[in-house]
Design an enzyme around this catalytic site. Sequence first.
Site, mmCIF file in Angstrom:
data_model
loop_
_atom_site.group_PDB
_atom_site.id
_atom_site.type_symbol
_atom_site.label_atom_id
_atom_site.label_comp_id
_atom_site.label_asym_id
_atom_site.label_seq_id
_atom_site.Cartn_x
_atom_site.Cartn_y
_atom_site.Cartn_z
ATOM 1 N N ILE A 29 50.922 -8.112 -62.485
ATOM 2 C CA ILE A 29 50.632 -7.538 -63.798
ATOM 3 C C ILE A 29 50.586 -6.005 -63.755
ATOM 4 O O ILE A 29 50.735 -5.344 -64.788
ATOM 5 C CB ILE A 29 49.300 -8.129 -64.337
ATOM 6 C CG1 ILE A 29 49.243 -8.077 -65.839
ATOM 7 C CG2 ILE A 29 48.093 -7.465 -63.696
ATOM 8 C CD1 ILE A 29 48.121 -8.918 -66.448
ATOM 9 N N ASN A 84 46.852 -8.693 -48.323
ATOM 10 C CA ASN A 84 45.607 -7.969 -48.098
ATOM 11 C C ASN A 84 44.504 -8.980 -47.823
ATOM 12 O O ASN A 84 44.437 -10.028 -48.470
ATOM 13 C CB ASN A 84 45.266 -7.120 -49.327
ATOM 14 C CG ASN A 84 46.305 -6.053 -49.587
ATOM 15 O OD1 ASN A 84 46.842 -5.457 -48.662
ATOM 16 N ND2 ASN A 84 46.613 -5.814 -50.860
ATOM 17 N N GLN A 91 41.704 -6.495 -50.575
ATOM 18 C CA GLN A 91 41.954 -7.708 -51.366
ATOM 19 C C GLN A 91 41.067 -7.711 -52.598
ATOM 20 O O GLN A 91 39.848 -7.503 -52.499
ATOM 21 C CB GLN A 91 41.660 -8.951 -50.508
ATOM 22 C CG GLN A 91 41.991 -10.256 -51.208
ATOM 23 C CD GLN A 91 41.793 -11.470 -50.305
ATOM 24 O OE1 GLN A 91 41.305 -11.361 -49.184
ATOM 25 N NE2 GLN A 91 42.173 -12.635 -50.801
ATOM 26 N N SER A 92 41.664 -7.936 -53.773
ATOM 27 C CA SER A 92 40.877 -7.950 -55.010
ATOM 28 C C SER A 92 40.825 -9.328 -55.658
ATOM 29 O O SER A 92 39.964 -9.574 -56.492
ATOM 30 C CB SER A 92 41.421 -6.926 -56.007
ATOM 31 O OG SER A 92 42.736 -7.233 -56.373
ATOM 32 N N HIS A 97 47.585 -14.519 -51.289
ATOM 33 C CA HIS A 97 48.840 -14.175 -51.964
ATOM 34 C C HIS A 97 49.624 -13.193 -51.110
ATOM 35 O O HIS A 97 49.051 -12.320 -50.462
ATOM 36 C CB HIS A 97 48.588 -13.571 -53.359
ATOM 37 C CG HIS A 97 47.558 -12.489 -53.391
ATOM 38 N ND1 HIS A 97 46.214 -12.749 -53.360
ATOM 39 C CD2 HIS A 97 47.674 -11.140 -53.432
ATOM 40 C CE1 HIS A 97 45.539 -11.610 -53.398
ATOM 41 N NE2 HIS A 97 46.415 -10.610 -53.425
ATOM 42 N N HIS A 99 52.307 -10.266 -51.451
ATOM 43 C CA HIS A 99 53.018 -9.344 -52.330
ATOM 44 C C HIS A 99 54.443 -9.199 -51.810
ATOM 45 O O HIS A 99 54.656 -9.018 -50.609
ATOM 46 C CB HIS A 99 52.381 -7.945 -52.285
ATOM 47 C CG HIS A 99 50.960 -7.869 -52.741
ATOM 48 N ND1 HIS A 99 50.606 -7.410 -53.991
ATOM 49 C CD2 HIS A 99 49.793 -8.168 -52.108
ATOM 50 C CE1 HIS A 99 49.280 -7.415 -54.101
ATOM 51 N NE2 HIS A 99 48.764 -7.871 -52.978
HETATM 52 P P1 AMP Z 1 45.152 -7.822 -53.982
HETATM 53 O O1 AMP Z 1 44.567 -6.511 -54.423
HETATM 54 O O2 AMP Z 1 45.952 -7.768 -52.715
HETATM 55 O O3 AMP Z 1 44.099 -8.911 -53.961
HETATM 56 O O4 AMP Z 1 46.223 -8.215 -55.073
HETATM 57 C C1 AMP Z 1 45.892 -8.776 -56.295
HETATM 58 C C2 AMP Z 1 47.005 -8.483 -57.229
HETATM 59 O O5 AMP Z 1 46.894 -9.322 -58.347
HETATM 60 C C3 AMP Z 1 47.049 -7.051 -57.739
HETATM 61 O O6 AMP Z 1 48.269 -6.438 -57.351
HETATM 62 C C4 AMP Z 1 46.919 -7.210 -59.252
HETATM 63 O O7 AMP Z 1 47.693 -6.292 -59.980
HETATM 64 C C5 AMP Z 1 47.394 -8.629 -59.455
HETATM 65 N N1 AMP Z 1 46.904 -9.304 -60.649
HETATM 66 C C6 AMP Z 1 45.642 -9.329 -61.124
HETATM 67 N N2 AMP Z 1 45.571 -10.081 -62.231
HETATM 68 C C7 AMP Z 1 46.825 -10.557 -62.458
HETATM 69 C C8 AMP Z 1 47.405 -11.391 -63.458
HETATM 70 N N3 AMP Z 1 46.675 -11.918 -64.454
HETATM 71 N N4 AMP Z 1 48.729 -11.659 -63.374
HETATM 72 C C9 AMP Z 1 49.471 -11.138 -62.382
HETATM 73 N N5 AMP Z 1 48.984 -10.354 -61.401
HETATM 74 C C10 AMP Z 1 47.677 -10.063 -61.440
#
Ligand code: AMP
Length: 111
Positions: A29, A84, A91-92, A97, A99
């Site tokens: 996103i 991450n 990691q958020s 996942h 990337h």
């Molecule tokens: P990370 O920070 O490695 O955990 O990556 C999480 C990713 O999820 C980030 O790059 C966000 O931009 C992405 N993200 C969060 N919410 C959504 C969503 N609803 N649809 C697609 N990607 C998302």
Amino acid sequence: MTLFEKIVARQIPADIVYEDDRTLAFRDIAPQAPVHLLVIPKRPIRSLAAAQDEDTELMGHLLGVCRKVAAEEGLGAGYRVVTNIGEDGGQSVDHLHFHVLGKRRMTWPPG
Ligand code: AMP
């Protein structure tokens, strides 16, 4: 339920580019490159660190999906696959996942 489980369950929308019985791939996103996809297992594994030895075949499958979606997106000039892990890893979303980033020149080391 993690955000990504909600995407798997179609409770929140996503731009899905690939799906099979175990895997989903969709566009990030907040893209950090012209192509930025996320490849996830449908089963909620918290991170690579939480994967079990029994998940080894699934991990290989996920990387194979990364390869396939990268090819479909025309990333023949190269791309980056990143996962991450945990707080220090940046990691958020606590759902494993990968990337897949491409269509720009990456730098090293990552921030
Ligand atoms: P990370 O920070 O490695 O955990 O990556 C999480 C990713 O999820 C980030 O790059 C966000 O931009 C992405 N993200 C969060 N919410 C959504 C969503 N609803 N649809 C697609 N990607 C998302």
